[in-house]
Design an enzyme around this catalytic site. Structure first.
Site, PDB file in Angstrom:
ATOM      1  N   SER A 128     -16.181 -10.334  13.200  1.00  0.00           N
ATOM      2  CA  SER A 128     -15.844 -10.871  14.516  1.00  0.00           C
ATOM      3  C   SER A 128     -14.853  -9.984  15.256  1.00  0.00           C
ATOM      4  O   SER A 128     -14.883  -9.891  16.478  1.00  0.00           O
ATOM      5  CB  SER A 128     -15.266 -12.281  14.375  1.00  0.00           C
ATOM      6  OG  SER A 128     -16.233 -13.134  13.806  1.00  0.00           O
ATOM      7  N   TYR A 160      -1.181   3.663  -9.264  1.00  0.00           N
ATOM      8  CA  TYR A 160      -0.711   4.419  -8.107  1.00  0.00           C
ATOM      9  C   TYR A 160       0.806   4.502  -8.119  1.00  0.00           C
ATOM     10  O   TYR A 160       1.503   3.507  -8.331  1.00  0.00           O
ATOM     11  CB  TYR A 160      -1.178   3.733  -6.811  1.00  0.00           C
ATOM     12  CG  TYR A 160      -0.658   4.394  -5.562  1.00  0.00           C
ATOM     13  CD1 TYR A 160      -1.263   5.531  -5.062  1.00  0.00           C
ATOM     14  CD2 TYR A 160       0.443   3.880  -4.887  1.00  0.00           C
ATOM     15  CE1 TYR A 160      -0.787   6.147  -3.913  1.00  0.00           C
ATOM     16  CE2 TYR A 160       0.923   4.487  -3.735  1.00  0.00           C
ATOM     17  CZ  TYR A 160       0.305   5.611  -3.255  1.00  0.00           C
ATOM     18  OH  TYR A 160       0.782   6.217  -2.116  1.00  0.00           O
ATOM     19  N   THR A 178      -1.253  -0.411   5.613  1.00  0.00           N
ATOM     20  CA  THR A 178      -1.201   0.144   6.963  1.00  0.00           C
ATOM     21  C   THR A 178      -2.615   0.162   7.525  1.00  0.00           C
ATOM     22  O   THR A 178      -3.553   0.599   6.869  1.00  0.00           O
ATOM     23  CB  THR A 178      -0.608   1.570   6.953  1.00  0.00           C
ATOM     24  OG1 THR A 178       0.765   1.475   6.527  1.00  0.00           O
ATOM     25  CG2 THR A 178      -0.653   2.203   8.334  1.00  0.00           C
ATOM     26  N   LEU A 179      -2.753  -0.339   8.747  1.00  0.00           N
ATOM     27  CA  LEU A 179      -4.045  -0.395   9.434  1.00  0.00           C
ATOM     28  C   LEU A 179      -4.092   0.700  10.498  1.00  0.00           C
ATOM     29  O   LEU A 179      -3.121   0.907  11.228  1.00  0.00           O
ATOM     30  CB  LEU A 179      -4.236  -1.767  10.081  1.00  0.00           C
ATOM     31  CG  LEU A 179      -4.068  -2.971   9.152  1.00  0.00           C
ATOM     32  CD1 LEU A 179      -4.142  -4.275   9.951  1.00  0.00           C
ATOM     33  CD2 LEU A 179      -5.116  -2.942   8.054  1.00  0.00           C
ATOM     34  N   GLU A 180      -5.205   1.388  10.593  1.00  0.00           N
ATOM     35  CA  GLU A 180      -5.427   2.457  11.576  1.00  0.00           C
ATOM     36  C   GLU A 180      -6.238   1.848  12.707  1.00  0.00           C
ATOM     37  O   GLU A 180      -7.455   1.752  12.625  1.00  0.00           O
ATOM     38  CB  GLU A 180      -6.186   3.594  10.917  1.00  0.00           C
ATOM     39  CG  GLU A 180      -5.520   4.116   9.657  1.00  0.00           C
ATOM     40  CD  GLU A 180      -6.506   4.786   8.700  1.00  0.00           C
ATOM     41  OE1 GLU A 180      -7.721   4.810   8.965  1.00  0.00           O
ATOM     42  OE2 GLU A 180      -6.043   5.273   7.662  1.00  0.00           O
TER      43      GLU A 180
END
Length: 180
Positions: free
Chosen positions: A96, A152, A120-122
């Site tokens: 959506s 990690y 983190t979003l791009e």
């Protein structure tokens, strides 16, 4: 193998998956819906140098949200700290959201085992779009791994919000070649 929603809920209950703050209502058949945090970062310069840490400014969305503009790159983050030492994860936009012309992840959808923090979003948009803090913007899926996990422990460990690129920490100046 991808985990089902009920399997994710069980893994959260046993501590094998960390989702802070977990809401069973956001479980889907094979993913968990995460929310957009109120803070966004935008880079100060149009031209970025991969050998230098970029500078950015903080934009905070209030309850009225914020209109994101095409041609601008935003870094946002999930409200939830999410991850697992036992599973790898992948991050996707909600359908959506993506059908409004909002991209939240370009090239780094993989969450390594052991990475537990807000993602983190791009973010970029095809049209002006108003987004709101706390809205469900994407989904996280968890995957069983084969072999001994390698956890990690990279340069984004300990992140608590959106993080600007740290690529410059990996690069050294490459001397120019004569005649090239």
């Amino acid at each position: 193998m991808i985990l089902t929603g009920p399997e994710m809920a069980q893994a959260v209950a046993t501590g094998d998956i960390h989702i802070d703050d977990f809401d069973p209502a956001r479980l889907e058949p094979n993913s968990y819906g995460f929310r957009l945090a109120p803070d966004l970062l935008v880079y100060d310069r149009q031209t970025l140098d991969s050998q230098r840490a970029p500078t950015s400014r903080l934009l905070t969305m209030g309850a009225a949200g914020r209109v994101l503009e095409p041609g601008r790159f935003y870094l946002g983050s999930t409200m939830e700290a999410m991850g697992s030492p036992h599973y790898a994860a992948t991050l996707y936009a909600c359908r959506s959201v993506s059908t409004l012309g909002v991209w939240i992840q370009f090239s780094a959808p993989l969450g390594h085992s052991g990475a537990v923090f807000p993602w983190t979003l791009e973010i970029t948009v095809a049209n002006p779009v108003r987004l709101y803090p706390g809205m469900v913007i994407g989904k996280l899926a968890f995957w069983a791994m084969q072999g001994q996990p390698l956890l990690y422990d990279g340069k984004y460990t300990g992140s608590t919000a959106a993080v600007a690129s740290r690529l410059s920490e990996d690069l050294t100046t490459v001397p120019s070649r004569k005649g090239a």
